[in-house]
Structures are given as C-alpha cells and as structure tokens.
Design a protein around this motif. Structure first.
Motif, PDB file in Angstrom:
ATOM      1  N   ALA A 134     -10.646   5.615   4.949  1.00 54.40           N
ATOM      2  CA  ALA A 134     -10.100   5.793   6.295  1.00 54.40           C
ATOM      3  C   ALA A 134      -9.179   4.657   6.714  1.00 54.40           C
ATOM      4  CB  ALA A 134     -11.231   5.949   7.305  1.00 54.40           C
ATOM      5  N   PHE A 135      -9.479   3.426   6.323  1.00 52.51           N
ATOM      6  CA  PHE A 135      -8.662   2.298   6.763  1.00 52.51           C
ATOM      7  C   PHE A 135      -7.204   2.473   6.344  1.00 52.51           C
ATOM      8  CE2 PHE A 135      -6.792  -1.932   6.206  1.00 52.51           C
ATOM      9  CZ  PHE A 135      -7.005  -2.472   7.458  1.00 52.51           C
ATOM     10  N   ASP A 136      -6.965   2.917   5.112  1.00 53.43           N
ATOM     11  CA  ASP A 136      -5.604   3.133   4.622  1.00 53.43           C
ATOM     12  C   ASP A 136      -5.084   4.524   4.948  1.00 53.43           C
ATOM     13  OD1 ASP A 136      -5.248   0.622   3.619  1.00 53.43           O
ATOM     14  OD2 ASP A 136      -5.528   1.160   1.523  1.00 53.43           O
ATOM     15  N   GLN A 137      -5.890   5.529   4.656  1.00 53.75           N
ATOM     16  CA  GLN A 137      -5.367   6.898   4.641  1.00 53.75           C
ATOM     17  C   GLN A 137      -5.311   7.559   6.011  1.00 53.75           C
ATOM     18  OE1 GLN A 137      -8.004   7.978   1.173  1.00 53.75           O
ATOM     19  NE2 GLN A 137      -6.088   8.850   0.400  1.00 53.75           N
ATOM     20  N   SER A 138      -5.860   6.893   7.011  1.00 57.06           N
ATOM     21  CA  SER A 138      -5.689   7.404   8.379  1.00 57.06           C
ATOM     22  C   SER A 138      -4.312   7.090   8.940  1.00 57.06           C
ATOM     23  CB  SER A 138      -6.745   6.782   9.310  1.00 57.06           C
ATOM     24  OG  SER A 138      -8.020   7.279   9.061  1.00 57.06           O
ATOM     25  N   ILE A 139      -3.657   6.057   8.425  1.00 59.20           N
ATOM     26  CA  ILE A 139      -2.507   5.457   9.115  1.00 59.20           C
ATOM     27  C   ILE A 139      -1.365   6.450   9.268  1.00 59.20           C
ATOM     28  CG2 ILE A 139      -0.772   3.645   9.012  1.00 59.20           C
ATOM     29  CD1 ILE A 139      -2.868   1.937   7.503  1.00 59.20           C
ATOM     30  N   LEU A 140      -0.859   6.968   8.166  1.00 53.96           N
ATOM     31  CA  LEU A 140       0.291   7.867   8.253  1.00 53.96           C
ATOM     32  C   LEU A 140      -0.108   9.256   8.742  1.00 53.96           C
ATOM     33  CD1 LEU A 140       2.576   6.874   5.260  1.00 53.96           C
ATOM     34  CD2 LEU A 140       3.171   6.962   7.676  1.00 53.96           C
ATOM     35  N   PHE A 141      -1.364   9.632   8.556  1.00 52.81           N
ATOM     36  CA  PHE A 141      -1.828  10.899   9.134  1.00 52.81           C
ATOM     37  C   PHE A 141      -1.717  10.835  10.653  1.00 52.81           C
ATOM     38  CE2 PHE A 141      -4.745  14.271  10.290  1.00 52.81           C
ATOM     39  CZ  PHE A 141      -4.604  15.206   9.267  1.00 52.81           C
TER      40      PHE A 141
END
Length: 575
Positions: A45-52
């Motif tokens: 979540a820390f990385d993959q939430s950002i651009l979502f």
C-alpha cells in the motif's frame, strides 16, 4: 529468368517482413502479459496506493499543485487518470496502464536496436523481450520512475535519425525537437530520472559536431551539424514553457516550487551527503554491475572499431544508458532492481556491435583479425549473460522482491472480495516491517474486505491515514486533503533541528490538511494502528491534525490494523 527470380526474392522478402512483424507483435503481447501477470501479485500500500489515488484525484477534477501536492511533476498521475477514464477506476485499469507502458518500452527498445543494428532483426526481438522483463514487471503497477524512463527511451529513439543521417532533413529535426519534449516530460515524471538522462541526450546531440572536429579532413564543423542539438534544445524549451503556462494558469507555481523542486532537492542532497560514494560505486549486486559494465565496454570498443558513424553512435548510446542507469540508482532509495530499466538493451547492443564486420584495411596495414573461436566464445558468453539477467528479472518480478512486505515463500493465491480490486491476488503473508513498523504486524485480506464493506455502508467522505489512500479510488470518493502520501522529507519537511523554514512549512501544511478535512465535512477516519514508516511518528509531525482526530473522532470499529473512527457531534477543530 531474371524477372522470375526477382519476383521470388520479393515474395521471400515479403514473407520475411511478415514473419518479423508477427514476431515483434508477439514480443509486445509478451511485454503486456508479463507486466499484467506480475502486477496482480500482492499489494504494497505504501508504494502502490500513490498513483492509484493521484489518478483518481485528477479524474475527479482535482488539480496538482492547487488541490493536492506531490514531490514530482503531474505527468504520471495524468496518464493514470486517462486510463481510469477509459477503463474505469479499478485495479484492472491500473494494471492495464503498466502493461501498455511495458509494451511501449519493448517497442521503443526494438526501434532503438533497429536503428543501431539494422541487419540484426533477431537482436531487435531479443532486446525487446529482455527490456520487457526489466522495465515494468518489477513494480507491476504504474510508477513515476518507469514513466520517466519510458520518455527517456522515446527521446533516444527520436533523436537517433538526426544523429545518424549525414544531412538531417526537416523530419529528422522535427523528431529531434520531439526528443527534447520527451526529456522535459521525463523530468516532469521523476526529476532525477530526467536529469540522469541529460548526459545521454547531450552526448548524442553533440556527436555531429564533435566527430568532425576529431577528423583531420575537416577542421571546423558545418553549421548544419549543430542542428540536431539546436532542435533538441528548442523542443525542450517549448515543452518547459508550455508547462510553465499551465502552472501559472491552472495551478500554483509557489506550491510546485516548494513541493516538487525545493523539498525533493533538499532530500536528494541530504541523501548524497550521507553517502557521497554512492555516485561512484552505485548500488546493487556487484555481479550485476560487472555484467552490465562488461557489456558496455564491449559495445563501446566494438562500435569504435567499426569505424563508421553508426558504430560511434552505438558506443555513445551504450555509455549513456549505463551512466543514466547508474546515476539514477545512486540517487534513489528504491530497490536496485527497479532502478535498472535499460538492462535489456545493453547485452544485445554489445552482441550486435561485437558481430559487426570490421572495415577493410589498406594492404600494408597490420590486420588485427579476431579469431573465429574467440568471436563465437564471446557471443555465447553474452547470450548466457543476457539469459541470466532475464532469469533474475523474472524471478524478482514473480516474487515481488522489490516490495519489501513479501518475504520469501509468500503465496499469491487469494482473490479479494472487492470488485474494484479484481484481479489482485493477495500475498500471504503481507507484512509491515518497515523502518518504524511492528515486525509482527501484517495485513490480512479479510480485514481489508470488511473495512471496505464498512466504509461503503457509511455515507460521506472519509480520511485514510497514512498509507491506504487507494481506498478513495476503490470507493470512488474524492480524497479530502492535499497530501498525496505521507513520506517524511519527501512529501513534507521532516522535523530536523535548526530547520525553522521546514517547521514553518510543515505547520502551514498541517493547517491546510485540517481546514480541508473540515471543509469537506469528513465523517469517518481510517487510521492504521501500524504502518510502513510508522503511524505515531508521522502523526506526531502534524500536531494540529493529531489534536483534531483525537477531539473530533471516536473509535467505533477495528478491522485488523485498521481502526475506524466516527465524527463526534458538534465537534470543532482546534484553534
């Protein structure tokens, strides 16, 4: 007889071109399928939430550097917003964006190798497939770094015709100007990736000037030799001017300068000051670096020995790609594997340069012929190196090793009962053992599912702190505050002794967050009790927000690490 033979040769050539086109199409399908399949495996979540979250914000009308801030340019969020607009806001559209970018990278790699190795179609395909392994599957989902490197590749491909042609025409110069645009777009995706590519672009653009100067036949370069460089510069200036106009008309230049220029520059300098030797030594396994360095040395030596413009340009491209990748790896804190998108180009470029015929020498000259056995031995070693690199890239992509929450042996086999997160396969276990996290903490799939159901049952907007900001897009409710993600030192000033300006900027941001939460009448808050960089430490950086959450929201439910809080009636924010 001659006419019939010509027809047969034409038919054979047509069949060969058709077969090559089919093989190239297969490489593109492989690139898209591999990225999509790898991106399904697990969620960090820390990385993959950002651009979502960023793509969803822009889709719903929020403007970067007006409604929200981020430490990079707005290009990657804008591209993701376009995919959400076409395909809907869900994980499948997220994966599709990365898959399309990976296919585009493979296509650009084949075009680059075609320009430099025009008689080696098998190497075009091999380089495209190897690039498909190393470009996007390691992250699996859209990421600022890979978006930037995609535009760097496009810039190189667009610049090559003007550099290779002895007298570039209008179309060549227009392509060189487009290369300048791509370099600016790369910098607007990730600053250090764009800056790392500048030596490569500059080296290529000045080759038509530098090579004649080194030739005894011409003491001064013609004015025409400057045109690729001038076209590249003109395209970059035009793109920067258009962005500046947009920034002044639709956003806030002060916010851009503060959050996308000043703050990342401070963080980058701090990291380099802590370990300046990174610029020299780089990062990553030594075997990996030696393999790529050896490929580059061979490509340079063979390209220069070829004695023609194409060989020299190929040597410059090999050096530029390795230097760009090295500089980016040295200035990034991501895992080294995800910082190596040009890995797939160096072995085929070295092999193609090595196999190029050497120029004919005068009769009296001493001929330094390469023994056939050495030629084939080196070729076999290069192929073996490329296959080992491919195996390493596939292993890292499939194991999701660049995302630190998945230990060895993690199983990715648990679909989520959340429509917007299909076709994600949950990693078992998904740990939270970051710098400040609890080593024993983990996120369970059922906890996320019940949390989404609980939020869906509650009307109105909610606030997620600190990492699971993809929940805004999953539930299609706009993010209610301006921070895209909470990363000390990168997205907001970290508290450091003597940094009065940073403390003042963080207090301003603290007030902005609380004012937006109140303005949007947030009714529900999701707080992670433990998180990658730690929840309590990051909340302590925003004392006004911490007081507001304690005063105005009371815990009502728990779903694993997620604590759900509801607004108290009649609450007022702290003064």
């Amino acid at each position: 007889m001659k006419r019939g033979g010509g027809r047969r040769r034409a038919a054979t050539g047509g069949a060969g071109r058709l077969l090559l086109a089919a093989a190239a199409a297969a490489v593109l399908v492989f690139a898209a399928a591999l990225s999509y399949a790898a991106g399904r495996r697990g969620l960090f979540a820390f990385d993959q939430s950002i651009l979502f979250d960023a793509g969803h914000r822009m889709l719903r009308g929020q403007v970067p550097f007006r409604d929200f801030v981020l430490p990079f340019g707005p290009l990657a969020p804008a591209l993701q917003a376009a995919f959400f607009s076409l395909l809907g806001v869900d994980w499948a559209a997220y994966l599709a964006a990365a898959a399309a970018a990976n296919a585009a990278a493979a296509a650009l790699a084949m075009l680059l190798l075609r320009a430099l190795l025009p008689r080696r179609p098998l190497l075009w395909l091999f380089g495209g497939a190897l690039t498909a392994v190393w470009f996007y599957p390691l992250s699996g989902t859209p990421w600022f770094d890979q978006t930037a490197f995609l535009f760097v590749l496009a810039a190189v491909v667009l610049l090559l015709p003007a550099v290779l042609h002895p007298s570039p025409g209008r179309n060549h110069l227009a392509a060189a100007a487009a290369a300048g645009v791509c370099l600016v777009l790369a910098a607007l995706s990730k600053q250090n990736a764009g800056v790392a590519a500048l030596p490569l672009a500059a080296l290529l653009a000045v080759l038509p000037v530098a090579l004649p100067l080194a030739s005894p036949r011409r003491l001064r370069p013609r004015l025409g030799d400057l045109r690729p460089f001038l076209a590249l510069l003109a395209g970059g200036v035009l793109a920067a001017a258009v962005f500046a106009l947009w920034l002044c008309a639709a956003a806030d230049p002060d916010l851009f300068l503060r959050y996308a220029v000043h703050l990342p520059a401070q963080e980058g300098l701090r990291r380099l000051a802590a370990d300046p030797w990174r610029l020299v030594t780089g990062r990553g396994p030594w075997a990996f670096r030696l393999a790529l360095g050896g490929c580059t040395v061979l490509a340079v030596a063979s390209g220069l020995a070829a004695g023609d413009q194409r060989g020299r340009v190929g040597a410059a491209v090999a050096v530029g790609l390795l230097v760009a990748q090295h500089l980016f790896t040295a200035t990034s804190y991501n895992q080294p594997e995800i910082c190596a998108p040009f890995t797939g180009l160096l072995p085929p470029l070295a092999l193609g340069s090595w196999l190029r015929p050497r120029p004919a020498l005068p009769r009296r000259a001493v001929r330094l012929a390469i023994p056939p056995r050495l030629r084939w031995t080196v070729s076999v070693v290069l192929v073996a190196v490329a296959l080992l690199l491919a195996a390493r890239g596939l292993e890292a992509s499939w194991r999701r090793s660049v995302h630190d929450v998945f230990p060895a042996g993690t199983e990715f086999d648990r679909p989520l009962a959340v429509a917007a997160l299909q076709p994600l396969l949950w990693g078992r276990p998904t740990l939270l053992d970051g710098e400040y996290g609890d080593p024993a903490a983990r996120v369970e799939a059922q906890d996320l599912e019940t949390l989404v159901a609980a939020l869906r049952a509650r009307p109105g907007r909610f606030f997620a702190f600190p990492d699971w900001t993809l929940l805004y897009g999953v539930l299609d409710r706009p993010a209610p505050q301006p921070v895209l993600w909470f990363h000390p030192g990168l997205t907001y000033p970290a508290g450091r002794a003597g940094d009065d300006s940073g403390d003042a900027a963080r207090r301003d941001l603290d007030r902005w967050i609380v004012a937006d939460l109140e303005r949007h009448r947030v009714e529900t808050v999701v707080v992670e009790t433990t998180s990658w960089f730690g929840t309590a430490s990051r909340l302590a950086d925003f004392p006004r927000l911490a007081a507001y959450l304690d005063r105005c929201f009371t815990p009502v439910e728990s779903h694993g690490i997620f604590e759900l809080r509801a607004r108290r009636a009649g609450c007022r924010p702290p003064p």
